[in-house]
Write a protein that holds these residues in place. Structure first.
Motif, PDB file in Angstrom:
ATOM      1  N   ALA A 290       0.785  -1.441   0.393  1.00 44.30           N
ATOM      2  CA  ALA A 290      -0.261  -0.115   0.131  1.00 44.30           C
ATOM      3  C   ALA A 290       0.863   0.694   0.234  1.00 44.30           C
ATOM      4  O   ALA A 290       0.963   2.311  -0.592  1.00 44.30           O
ATOM      5  N   LEU A 291       1.655   0.985   0.757  1.00 43.66           N
ATOM      6  CA  LEU A 291       2.584   2.483   0.931  1.00 43.66           C
ATOM      7  C   LEU A 291       3.693   2.368  -1.214  1.00 43.66           C
ATOM      8  O   LEU A 291       4.124   3.837  -0.932  1.00 43.66           O
ATOM      9  N   THR A 292       3.736   1.556  -1.202  1.00 45.55           N
ATOM     10  CA  THR A 292       4.202   1.701  -2.300  1.00 45.55           C
ATOM     11  C   THR A 292       3.451   2.248  -3.674  1.00 45.55           C
ATOM     12  O   THR A 292       4.332   2.273  -4.737  1.00 45.55           O
ATOM     13  N   VAL A 293       2.035   1.744  -3.521  1.00 48.01           N
ATOM     14  CA  VAL A 293       0.949   2.842  -4.617  1.00 48.01           C
ATOM     15  C   VAL A 293       0.802   3.839  -3.603  1.00 48.01           C
ATOM     16  O   VAL A 293       0.323   4.045  -5.115  1.00 48.01           O
ATOM     17  N   GLU A 294       0.932   4.076  -3.200  1.00 53.77           N
ATOM     18  CA  GLU A 294       0.766   5.627  -2.501  1.00 53.77           C
ATOM     19  C   GLU A 294       2.205   6.340  -3.782  1.00 53.77           C
ATOM     20  O   GLU A 294       2.012   7.388  -3.810  1.00 53.77           O
ATOM     21  N   ALA A 295       3.729   6.118  -2.802  1.00 50.90           N
ATOM     22  CA  ALA A 295       4.813   6.675  -3.420  1.00 50.90           C
ATOM     23  C   ALA A 295       4.107   6.619  -5.254  1.00 50.90           C
ATOM     24  O   ALA A 295       5.417   7.874  -5.299  1.00 50.90           O
ATOM     25  N   CYS A 296       3.834   5.526  -5.889  1.00 52.50           N
ATOM     26  CA  CYS A 296       4.252   5.029  -7.667  1.00 52.50           C
ATOM     27  C   CYS A 296       3.080   6.541  -7.752  1.00 52.50           C
ATOM     28  O   CYS A 296       2.965   6.668  -8.604  1.00 52.50           O
ATOM     29  N   GLU A 297       1.776   6.334  -7.482  1.00 56.95           N
ATOM     30  CA  GLU A 297       0.337   7.024  -8.084  1.00 56.95           C
ATOM     31  C   GLU A 297       1.418   8.859  -7.710  1.00 56.95           C
ATOM     32  O   GLU A 297       0.445   9.200  -8.833  1.00 56.95           O
ATOM     33  N   ARG A 298       1.978   9.183  -6.665  1.00 60.55           N
ATOM     34  CA  ARG A 298       2.474  10.255  -6.471  1.00 60.55           C
ATOM     35  C   ARG A 298       2.752  11.023  -7.985  1.00 60.55           C
ATOM     36  O   ARG A 298       3.040  11.732  -8.156  1.00 60.55           O
ATOM     37  N   ALA A 299       3.930   9.660  -7.616  1.00 65.12           N
ATOM     38  CA  ALA A 299       4.973  10.259  -8.667  1.00 65.12           C
ATOM     39  C   ALA A 299       4.283  10.428 -10.147  1.00 65.12           C
ATOM     40  O   ALA A 299       5.471  11.142 -10.566  1.00 65.12           O
ATOM     41  N   VAL A 300       3.743   9.287 -10.731  1.00 65.27           N
ATOM     42  CA  VAL A 300       2.872   9.701 -11.575  1.00 65.27           C
ATOM     43  C   VAL A 300       2.222  10.849 -11.834  1.00 65.27           C
ATOM     44  O   VAL A 300       2.417  12.058 -12.667  1.00 65.27           O
ATOM     45  N   ALA A 301       1.353  11.426 -11.047  1.00 64.47           N
ATOM     46  CA  ALA A 301       0.988  12.574 -10.567  1.00 64.47           C
ATOM     47  C   ALA A 301       1.486  13.648 -10.787  1.00 64.47           C
ATOM     48  O   ALA A 301       1.796  14.737 -11.874  1.00 64.47           O
ATOM     49  N   ASP A 302       3.171  13.969 -10.768  1.00 66.66           N
ATOM     50  CA  ASP A 302       3.847  14.943 -10.245  1.00 66.66           C
ATOM     51  C   ASP A 302       4.523  14.976 -11.676  1.00 66.66           C
ATOM     52  O   ASP A 302       4.739  16.355 -11.700  1.00 66.66           O
ATOM     53  N   ALA A 303       5.151  14.064 -12.156  1.00 73.65           N
ATOM     54  CA  ALA A 303       5.144  14.148 -14.204  1.00 73.65           C
ATOM     55  C   ALA A 303       4.034  14.514 -14.826  1.00 73.65           C
ATOM     56  O   ALA A 303       4.353  14.513 -15.494  1.00 73.65           O
ATOM     57  N   GLY A 304       2.754  14.492 -14.112  1.00 74.33           N
ATOM     58  CA  GLY A 304       1.982  14.422 -15.426  1.00 74.33           C
ATOM     59  C   GLY A 304       1.448  13.628 -16.314  1.00 74.33           C
ATOM     60  O   GLY A 304       1.177  13.486 -17.224  1.00 74.33           O
TER      61      GLY A 304
END
Length: 557
Positions: free
Chosen positions: A196-210
């Motif tokens: 769940a922590l992995t998914v949280e970080a990955c979703e934020r990175a994808v959104a950060d990149a647009g």
């Protein structure tokens, strides 16, 4: 040589007897120490190998040696405990007199730790447990003049001579950019499933990149899947099963440059055209894992070990690095206060970072008075076990210009292995796997240390950070004592700001991926209160006794 009268208490981890190691672990049955040898060049070889690393000969055998050795390093363990081996106990390296290149990890027995001196003469004393004879060492009754310590196969100042030149002028680094970063919740004992922590970080990175998740066509992770306790969430397979991104390329494995290795692998894949946007991630849940183990909800695996150091209670990187630190003290005059300035710097930076785990002010006296872990390390020399995940996106440089954030470019990567891999046979006075990658980094760029505006350097322990400071050339080899004195040179407004988010010593142990996250934030000018003015070039290192690696990053303008 003699055999100890009392058998070792039961419970310490015993070595696995294999075809190539059984002779060593059972040789004490007759009170004699045996080591593999090369009959062609007369070298002793340890651990045993199918070929001589010195002459590449294949005429190998086993030699009875005297059992006498020089005390090449030691640390008094206060923190770590094993069944049958309660603290305090001494972990040491004994350099055999016949060939000091062979250093046996061992325990010192029959001696007050306060009387131990580097260079003193030792003799083997065997202690039987089950079908194994453990070679322990004690000071000899008659002590000759203190011997000189073994020397490194390659002097720390000469590593640049062993760097392989670039095979072509075109660099893979020029084809890639860092376009997104994300961090999950970070804390102690979050009691959250690691995936769940992995998914949280990955979703934020994808959104950060647009980007959207459907545009991610690569996944890369360290250390991959497998039974890694609190050190992973299950790897690429677990994340792909959760996200369903169908990558055209993926990578996961432990034999690389820590999390930096997974990012470098992603860069290579993007440069080769295997993917356009690779999601790299690192997750730890050590605090929750430890809590669940303590309460009996998780049963740790057991059994015999193939590790040459574990039977002697050397179960942590701290035990190796503490001995390297001690030798740095001995050779260069470094002190505990030298390491203390690193810990204080990281804590001061953490105070400006709301995501850091430890933000309270710390004084040098606080540092010196902290409980001992394994000498010379105290509590604040050690990074903070935590739960959290970090994600970084590597994109093709021609795709990066259209994304949400200005791309961070990669100037150079340093990866070459020059030192020996085995922890206790490697570099004596610095963290192993630091000097080689640092020298390699500078061979791939015209930039030099004075061009760097901010350095995010691996600090699993304070001594890791000191090793990178010297290796990367921010001061000369052996000059860290003067360079770090007072902490001014490494502060946020100093000569080279280091670990501006608090590092692993205060922000939390993210195995180096948090350092990369911070470097990107600094180069974007998005680090808030802890921002270094006009940061345009950053160096990041990772790897704590794994093969090390370093990245030199820069802005596009």
């Amino acid at each position: 040589m003699s055999r100890a009268e009392d058998p070792a208490p039961p419970g310490r981890p015993l070595p696995q007897l294999s075809l190539d190691t059984e002779f060593f672990w059972t040789s004490g049955a007759d009170g004699k120490l045996r080591v593999q040898c090369c009959r062609s060049c007369d070298a002793l070889i340890h651990p045993p190998q199918p070929i001589c690393r010195y002459c590449r000969g294949h005429d190998l055998g086993v030699r009875v040696v005297s059992g006498e050795a020089t005390l090449a390093g030691f640390t008094v363990n206060h923190r770590f405990a094993l069944p049958g081996l309660p603290p305090p106990y001494v972990v040491a390296q004994a350099a055999l007199v016949e060939d000091p290149r062979v250093r046996l990890t061992t325990n010192i027995v029959d001696a007050d730790p306060g009387t131990l001196v580097l260079g003193m003469r030792l003799e083997v004393v065997f202690r039987q447990e089950s079908d194994v004879w453990l070679p322990l060492f004690r000071p000899t009754a008659e002590q000759p003049e203190t011997a000189a310590l073994p020397i490194d196969e390659i002097a720390p100042e000469r590593f640049g001579e062993y760097v392989r030149p670039m095979v072509r002028q075109k660099k893979f680094e020029d084809d890639v950019a860092l376009t997104g970063i994300g961090m999950s919740r970070l804390g102690r004992r979050l009691m959250v499933p690691p995936l769940a922590l992995t998914v949280e970080a990955c979703e934020r990175a994808v959104a950060d990149a647009g980007l959207t998740m459907s545009e991610i066509d690569g996944l890369s992770s360290y250390p991959g899947g497998g039974n890694l306790g609190g050190f992973g969430e299950g790897g690429v397979g677990a994340l792909e099963a959760a996200l369903g991104v169908r990558p055209t390329w993926y990578n996961g494995g432990i034999e690389t440059f820590g999390p930096g290795g997974s990012v470098i692998a992603a860069m290579l894949a993007v440069s080769a055209g295997l993917a356009r946007h690779v999601l790299c991630f690192r997750t730890l849940w050590e605090s929750t894992f430890a809590e669940m183990t303590k309460s009996g909800r998780i049963t740790p695996s057991g059994g015999r070990t193939t590790n040459w150091m574990h039977p002697f209670g050397a179960t942590s990187a701290a035990h190796t690095l503490a001995q390297n630190a001690q030798r740095h003290f001995h050779r260069y005059g470094t002190t505990r206060e030298t390491l203390g300035w690193i810990a204080l710097n990281q804590r001061a930076n953490a105070a400006a970072n709301p995501t850091a785990i430890y933000r309270d002010p710390m004084t040098m006296q606080d540092y010196l008075d902290a409980r001992p872990i394994t000498t010379p390390f105290g509590l604040y020399d050690c990074d903070v076990p935590c739960d959290g995940a970090i994600a970084v996106i590597v994109s093709a440089v021609d795709a990066a210009a259209d994304l949400a954030r200005p791309p961070i470019l990669v100037e150079a990567a340093g990866t070459q292995i020059i030192e020996r891999i085995e922890w206790d046979q490697s570099t004596l006075t610095h963290e192993p796997q630091v000097l080689g990658p640092a020298a390699h980094l500078w061979s791939r760029t015209t930039m030099r240390p004075e061009d760097v505006d901010v350095a995010e350097l691996y600090d699993g322990f304070t001594f890791n950070c000191l090793s990178w400071i010297e290796a990367l050339g921010f001061c000369k080899i052996g000059e860290a004592k003067d360079f770090l004195d007072g902490g001014r040179n490494i502060s946020r407004d100093g000569m080279i700001p280091i670990n501006t988010h608090g590092g692993q010593l205060s922000h939390g142990r993210t195995h180096g991926m948090g350092l990369l996250h911070e470097a990107v934030a600094q180069l974007r000018g998005a680090a808030g209160e802890r921002q270094v003015a006009d940061a345009r070039v950053a160096v990041v290192s990772s790897g704590g006794l794994t093969p090390g690696g370093a990245l030199l990053l820069r802005t596009a303008s």
